[in-house]
Write a protein that holds these residues in place. Structure first.
Motif, mmCIF file in Angstrom:
data_model
loop_
_atom_site.group_PDB
_atom_site.id
_atom_site.type_symbol
_atom_site.label_atom_id
_atom_site.label_comp_id
_atom_site.label_asym_id
_atom_site.label_seq_id
_atom_site.Cartn_x
_atom_site.Cartn_y
_atom_site.Cartn_z
ATOM 1 N N LEU A 39 -6.966 11.090 -0.545
ATOM 2 C CA LEU A 39 -6.317 10.024 0.207
ATOM 3 C C LEU A 39 -6.368 10.407 1.680
ATOM 4 C CD1 LEU A 39 -3.111 8.211 -0.620
ATOM 5 C CD2 LEU A 39 -3.131 9.565 1.440
ATOM 6 N N THR B 158 -12.090 8.584 -2.074
ATOM 7 C CA THR B 158 -10.956 8.752 -1.159
ATOM 8 C C THR B 158 -10.364 7.379 -0.873
ATOM 9 O OG1 THR B 158 -11.946 10.689 -0.133
ATOM 10 C CG2 THR B 158 -10.252 9.534 1.128
ATOM 11 N N TYR B 159 -9.065 7.240 -1.092
ATOM 12 C CA TYR B 159 -8.349 5.999 -0.812
ATOM 13 C C TYR B 159 -7.916 6.055 0.652
ATOM 14 C CZ TYR B 159 -5.181 2.090 -1.871
ATOM 15 O OH TYR B 159 -4.558 0.875 -1.914
ATOM 16 N N GLN C 288 0.832 -1.202 0.000
ATOM 17 C CA GLN C 288 0.000 0.000 0.000
ATOM 18 C C GLN C 288 0.871 1.258 0.000
ATOM 19 O OE1 GLN C 288 -2.093 1.237 3.663
ATOM 20 N NE2 GLN C 288 -3.970 0.731 2.536
ATOM 21 N N LEU D 88 -2.418 6.808 -7.868
ATOM 22 C CA LEU D 88 -3.828 6.471 -8.075
ATOM 23 C C LEU D 88 -4.551 7.438 -9.007
ATOM 24 C CD1 LEU D 88 -4.787 5.631 -4.392
ATOM 25 C CD2 LEU D 88 -4.444 4.009 -6.248
ATOM 26 N N TYR E 170 -10.019 8.260 -8.175
ATOM 27 C CA TYR E 170 -9.551 8.694 -6.860
ATOM 28 C C TYR E 170 -9.018 10.115 -6.965
ATOM 29 C CZ TYR E 170 -9.916 3.909 -5.241
ATOM 30 O OH TYR E 170 -10.398 2.674 -4.905
#
Length: 170
Positions: free
Chosen positions: A99, A121-122, A51, A148, A96
């Protein structure tokens, strides 16, 4: 080095070259994790690490661990004669533009976004690799968001003949 160490501890092969790893976001950053961080298993460790590098982790066809970046490149086109039934496409595009990441030191959720902020939103949760270490932590978080940003897709549903050439993420 972190990825190689995790593979060694888990008894799996790393299915990436150093050059492939160096091409990922945040590869040049100093990432670290401490025993107080929320890493209970090697699976957690690999998940958090992938991630932080703007990827997802999976095992390839040879059983080796690889990190794959989200991609905007189509891998195939399914025309109507290769579908069992018609496809249903959504009337919106998914993308996206923001974040969020819990900053453990400040005890609050930090939010990064681009303008216009009109997408999903990630959520990075409290990713320990994006908490400490050398360099600018905010820049590491922004690198994940930038990885993203190019991803735009229209969700759809289709029944089609399976293709064994497809890999996870295709």
């Amino acid at each position: 080095d972190l990825l190689s160490n995790a593979c060694s501890k888990c008894g799996v092969t790393l299915g990436m070259t150093k050059a492939q790893v160096r091409a990922l976001p945040n590869e040049t950053e100093t990432l670290s994790v401490y025993t107080i961080d929320n890493v209970e298993t090697w699976r957690d460790f690999i998940g958090w690490l992938s991630q932080a590098m703007g990827c997802f982790a999976t095992m390839d066809r040879a059983g080796a661990l690889v990190f794959r970046q989200y991609s905007q490149e189509p891998v195939d086109t399914l025309d109507t004669e290769h579908r069992f039934s018609g496809a249903a496409f959504s009337d919106y595009t998914t993308k996206y533009t923001g974040l969020s990441c819990v900053d453990l030191e400040l005890q609050k959720t930090m939010y990064l976004n681009v303008t216009p902020d009109d997408g999903l939103t990630y959520n990075l949760g409290s990713n320990p690799f994006l908490q400490r270490g050398g360099g600018d932590v905010a820049a590491r978080r922004r690198a994940v968001l930038e990885a993203l940003l190019p991803i735009y897709y229209v969700p759809f549903r289709v029944t089609a003949i399976g293709n064994p050439a497809y890999d996870l993420g295709d």
